[in-house]
Motif scaffolding. Structure first.
Motif, PDB file in Angstrom:
ATOM      1  N   LEU A 102       0.822  -1.200   0.000  1.00  0.00           N
ATOM      2  CA  LEU A 102       0.000   0.000   0.000  1.00  0.00           C
ATOM      3  C   LEU A 102       0.860   1.256   0.000  1.00  0.00           C
ATOM      4  O   LEU A 102       0.578   2.227  -0.717  1.00  0.00           O
ATOM      5  N   TYR A 103       1.905   1.225   0.808  1.00  0.00           N
ATOM      6  CA  TYR A 103       2.836   2.356   0.870  1.00  0.00           C
ATOM      7  C   TYR A 103       3.427   2.633  -0.512  1.00  0.00           C
ATOM      8  O   TYR A 103       3.511   3.790  -0.954  1.00  0.00           O
ATOM      9  N   ALA A 104       3.849   1.560  -1.209  1.00  0.00           N
ATOM     10  CA  ALA A 104       4.452   1.722  -2.534  1.00  0.00           C
ATOM     11  C   ALA A 104       3.452   2.295  -3.535  1.00  0.00           C
ATOM     12  O   ALA A 104       3.806   3.152  -4.362  1.00  0.00           O
ATOM     13  N   LEU A 105       2.214   1.843  -3.471  1.00  0.00           N
ATOM     14  CA  LEU A 105       1.199   2.319  -4.400  1.00  0.00           C
ATOM     15  C   LEU A 105       0.910   3.809  -4.215  1.00  0.00           C
ATOM     16  O   LEU A 105       0.629   4.526  -5.176  1.00  0.00           O
ATOM     17  N   ILE A 106       0.995   4.278  -2.977  1.00  0.00           N
ATOM     18  CA  ILE A 106       0.697   5.688  -2.694  1.00  0.00           C
ATOM     19  C   ILE A 106       1.934   6.565  -2.876  1.00  0.00           C
ATOM     20  O   ILE A 106       1.899   7.601  -3.547  1.00  0.00           O
ATOM     21  N   SER A 107       3.037   6.143  -2.276  1.00  0.00           N
ATOM     22  CA  SER A 107       4.218   6.997  -2.227  1.00  0.00           C
ATOM     23  C   SER A 107       5.043   6.955  -3.513  1.00  0.00           C
ATOM     24  O   SER A 107       5.659   7.956  -3.885  1.00  0.00           O
ATOM     25  N   GLY A 108       5.053   5.798  -4.193  1.00  0.00           N
ATOM     26  CA  GLY A 108       5.863   5.671  -5.401  1.00  0.00           C
ATOM     27  C   GLY A 108       5.536   6.705  -6.466  1.00  0.00           C
ATOM     28  O   GLY A 108       6.432   7.414  -6.953  1.00  0.00           O
ATOM     29  N   PRO A 109       4.263   6.844  -6.863  1.00  0.00           N
ATOM     30  CA  PRO A 109       3.918   7.867  -7.858  1.00  0.00           C
ATOM     31  C   PRO A 109       4.250   9.290  -7.389  1.00  0.00           C
ATOM     32  O   PRO A 109       4.638  10.137  -8.190  1.00  0.00           O
ATOM     33  N   LEU A 110       4.089   9.546  -6.094  1.00  0.00           N
ATOM     34  CA  LEU A 110       4.439  10.869  -5.572  1.00  0.00           C
ATOM     35  C   LEU A 110       5.937  11.121  -5.705  1.00  0.00           C
ATOM     36  O   LEU A 110       6.365  12.245  -5.998  1.00  0.00           O
ATOM     37  N   MET A 111       6.737  10.079  -5.488  1.00  0.00           N
ATOM     38  CA  MET A 111       8.181  10.220  -5.629  1.00  0.00           C
ATOM     39  C   MET A 111       8.562  10.544  -7.070  1.00  0.00           C
ATOM     40  O   MET A 111       9.372  11.446  -7.324  1.00  0.00           O
ATOM     41  N   ILE A 112       7.981   9.820  -8.024  1.00  0.00           N
ATOM     42  CA  ILE A 112       8.265  10.082  -9.441  1.00  0.00           C
ATOM     43  C   ILE A 112       7.832  11.492  -9.819  1.00  0.00           C
ATOM     44  O   ILE A 112       8.558  12.232 -10.501  1.00  0.00           O
ATOM     45  N   GLY A 113       6.646  11.900  -9.366  1.00  0.00           N
ATOM     46  CA  GLY A 113       6.160  13.242  -9.662  1.00  0.00           C
ATOM     47  C   GLY A 113       7.049  14.320  -9.081  1.00  0.00           C
ATOM     48  O   GLY A 113       7.311  15.340  -9.734  1.00  0.00           O
ATOM     49  N   ASN A 114       7.524  14.102  -7.867  1.00  0.00           N
ATOM     50  CA  ASN A 114       8.379  15.100  -7.225  1.00  0.00           C
ATOM     51  C   ASN A 114       9.747  15.160  -7.893  1.00  0.00           C
ATOM     52  O   ASN A 114      10.363  16.225  -7.956  1.00  0.00           O
ATOM     53  N   ALA A 115      10.231  14.019  -8.371  1.00  0.00           N
ATOM     54  CA  ALA A 115      11.486  14.027  -9.129  1.00  0.00           C
ATOM     55  C   ALA A 115      11.327  14.874 -10.385  1.00  0.00           C
ATOM     56  O   ALA A 115      12.231  15.635 -10.761  1.00  0.00           O
ATOM     57  N   GLY A 116      10.166  14.753 -11.015  1.00  0.00           N
ATOM     58  CA  GLY A 116       9.893  15.593 -12.176  1.00  0.00           C
ATOM     59  C   GLY A 116       9.865  17.065 -11.828  1.00  0.00           C
ATOM     60  O   GLY A 116      10.346  17.908 -12.597  1.00  0.00           O
ATOM     61  N   ARG A 117       9.302  17.399 -10.668  1.00  0.00           N
ATOM     62  CA  ARG A 117       9.296  18.790 -10.212  1.00  0.00           C
ATOM     63  C   ARG A 117      10.716  19.308 -10.059  1.00  0.00           C
ATOM     64  O   ARG A 117      11.039  20.412 -10.495  1.00  0.00           O
ATOM     65  N   PHE A 118      11.564  18.514  -9.425  1.00  0.00           N
ATOM     66  CA  PHE A 118      12.947  18.946  -9.210  1.00  0.00           C
ATOM     67  C   PHE A 118      13.653  19.189 -10.544  1.00  0.00           C
ATOM     68  O   PHE A 118      14.310  20.215 -10.744  1.00  0.00           O
ATOM     69  N   LEU A 119      13.519  18.244 -11.477  1.00  0.00           N
ATOM     70  CA  LEU A 119      14.223  18.355 -12.747  1.00  0.00           C
ATOM     71  C   LEU A 119      13.688  19.489 -13.606  1.00  0.00           C
ATOM     72  O   LEU A 119      14.390  20.000 -14.483  1.00  0.00           O
ATOM     73  N   SER A 120      12.453  19.899 -13.352  1.00  0.00           N
ATOM     74  CA  SER A 120      11.877  21.028 -14.097  1.00  0.00           C
ATOM     75  C   SER A 120      12.261  22.367 -13.476  1.00  0.00           C
ATOM     76  O   SER A 120      11.933  23.421 -14.019  1.00  0.00           O
ATOM     77  N   GLY A 121      12.929  22.324 -12.315  1.00  0.00           N
ATOM     78  CA  GLY A 121      13.347  23.559 -11.653  1.00  0.00           C
ATOM     79  C   GLY A 121      12.403  24.045 -10.593  1.00  0.00           C
ATOM     80  O   GLY A 121      12.651  25.096  -9.983  1.00  0.00           O
ATOM     81  N   ALA A 122      11.334  23.286 -10.319  1.00  0.00           N
ATOM     82  CA  ALA A 122      10.390  23.681  -9.264  1.00  0.00           C
ATOM     83  C   ALA A 122      10.925  23.255  -7.895  1.00  0.00           C
ATOM     84  O   ALA A 122      11.762  22.355  -7.797  1.00  0.00           O
ATOM     85  N   TRP A 123      10.439  23.927  -6.861  1.00  0.00           N
ATOM     86  CA  TRP A 123      10.842  23.563  -5.495  1.00  0.00           C
ATOM     87  C   TRP A 123      10.221  22.210  -5.142  1.00  0.00           C
ATOM     88  O   TRP A 123       9.013  22.035  -5.257  1.00  0.00           O
ATOM     89  N   ALA A 124      11.047  21.265  -4.736  1.00  0.00           N
ATOM     90  CA  ALA A 124      10.581  19.884  -4.538  1.00  0.00           C
ATOM     91  C   ALA A 124      10.754  19.394  -3.115  1.00  0.00           C
ATOM     92  O   ALA A 124      10.712  18.200  -2.851  1.00  0.00           O
ATOM     93  N   GLY A 125      10.941  20.308  -2.169  1.00  0.00           N
ATOM     94  CA  GLY A 125      11.067  19.879  -0.791  1.00  0.00           C
ATOM     95  C   GLY A 125      12.278  20.424  -0.103  1.00  0.00           C
ATOM     96  O   GLY A 125      12.572  20.058   1.020  1.00  0.00           O
TER      97      GLY A 125
END
Length: 354
Positions: free
Chosen positions: A331-354
């Motif tokens: 369950l953790y992987a199903l919820i957190s995994g997509p958020l991790m990929i999305g946040n990695a995309g934010r970082f690489l696009s130059g957005a603040w990611a945490g």
């Protein structure tokens, strides 16, 4: 009894996940452009210190925020740069190798408690801000010292724990909280007082770094004042910090999203701290609680989600539950995994990611 190889599983997860992230983010991007995508935010400041020192790049106005970054990563960057000419690639390589060390140590720490180590590693790797373990930031290098230090302490190897924790203190101010927690762990484990002298060692890098800046500027707390000058991180009462962050989160735009992430990170931090206290894991509670107190008494919440990747006791707790109930990690992987990929995309696009 655990019969799997914790270290092998940790390495498979680490390098497999890094390869997956590389594939997911590299399509259609030239190598040079791809490296530039990682040269963002604090990664650029670490490179500046490695190249020019704390005076910053010659010919440019001095950056008052540079002393906030401890010298451990810039020193390693400078050494690796001898072999890897590209500064960004050197930073990524340091994080790759350091992360491998940290993941093996995390798996073995979990195994020491009779827990499936790979679950602790997976919980960390899938956390939404795990992208900072890949980037040229100091998180992976810190964990490569901090988790082995804790593992050595748990095994009663206090000299090794002290010197490893000193390495962590060279990398981040978080080493101060680790050093304090090691003192609590020492007392709780009722070790021989003859070993107590080792507990001074992890504090030495902080004193040395403070003295270095005192010799430069006459300021013993230059690293703290740099945070105030560079990011406005003045002291505020917890309710004032929350109110300021909440007001910003209720706005619009990308930074409103970032402040919402900060509030979510603070909620996770407090839940983790309460969990540790209820389990009477006092030393880990000190490690987590002192950091939470520092982060949540700033003028506003900043980088709380990112700091959570450093809180290895949380990943041990999740693995403890998931070892008995495998559906938890799924369950953790199903919820957190997509958020991790999305946040990695934010970082690489130059957005603040945490």
């Amino acid at each position: 009894m655990i019969t799997r190889s914790a270290g092998r599983d940790a390495l498979l997860l680490w390098f497999g996940s890094r390869a997956g992230l590389l594939i997911a983010t590299l399509f259609g991007v030239a190598l040079g452009e791809y490296l530039n995508k990682w040269h963002k935010w604090d990664a650029t400041l670490f490179v500046t210190i490695a190249r020019y020192g704390y005076d910053g790049e010659p010919g440019r106005p001095p950056d008052d925020g540079l002393p906030a970054f401890f010298p451990g990563l810039p020193a390693v960057l400078r050494m690796v740069h001898v072999v890897i000419p590209d500064w960004t690639a050197a930073g990524l390589l340091i994080s790759l190798v350091s992360g491998a060390v940290a993941m093996v140590a995390l798996a073995r720490l979990a195994e020491l408690e009779g827990i499936d180590g790979w679950m602790a590693v997976l919980a960390l790797l899938l956390f939404p801000t795990a992208v900072f373990l890949v980037a040229g930031y100091s998180e992976s290098l810190f964990l490569a010292f901090a988790i082995p230090a804790w593992l050595a302490a748990r095994r009663g190897q206090w000299s090794a724990a002290a010197f490893l924790a000193a390495g962590a203190s060279c990398v981040r101010i978080t080493g101060l909280f680790l050093a304090i927690a090691l003192v609590v762990e020492f007392v709780a484990s009722r070790e021989s007082p003859r070993q107590a002298g080792w507990l001074v060692v992890p504090f030495a890098p902080l004193v040395a770094y403070s003295y270095y800046h005192y010799s430069r500027s006459g300021d013993w707390l230059a690293w703290k004042h740099a945070q105030e000058a560079g990011w406005g991180r003045d002291f505020a009462w917890p309710w004032e910090a929350l109110r300021t962050t909440w007001d910003q989160a209720m706005g619009s735009g990308d930074f409103a999203v970032a402040f919402r992430m900060e509030i979510a990170g603070a909620a996770v931090a407090m839940a983790g701290l309460v969990w540790l206290l209820l389990l009477r894991r006092w030393s880990e509670a000190v490690y987590v609680g002192t950091q939470a107190a520092a982060l949540m008494t700033s003028a506003y919440y900043l980088s709380i989600p990112r700091m959570l990747v450093l809180w290895f006791p949380l990943w041990i707790l999740i693995a403890r539950v998931a070892t008995r109930r495998a559906w938890v990690i799924a369950l953790y992987a199903l919820i957190s995994g997509p958020l991790m990929i999305g946040n990695a995309g934010r970082f690489l696009s130059g957005a603040w990611a945490g």
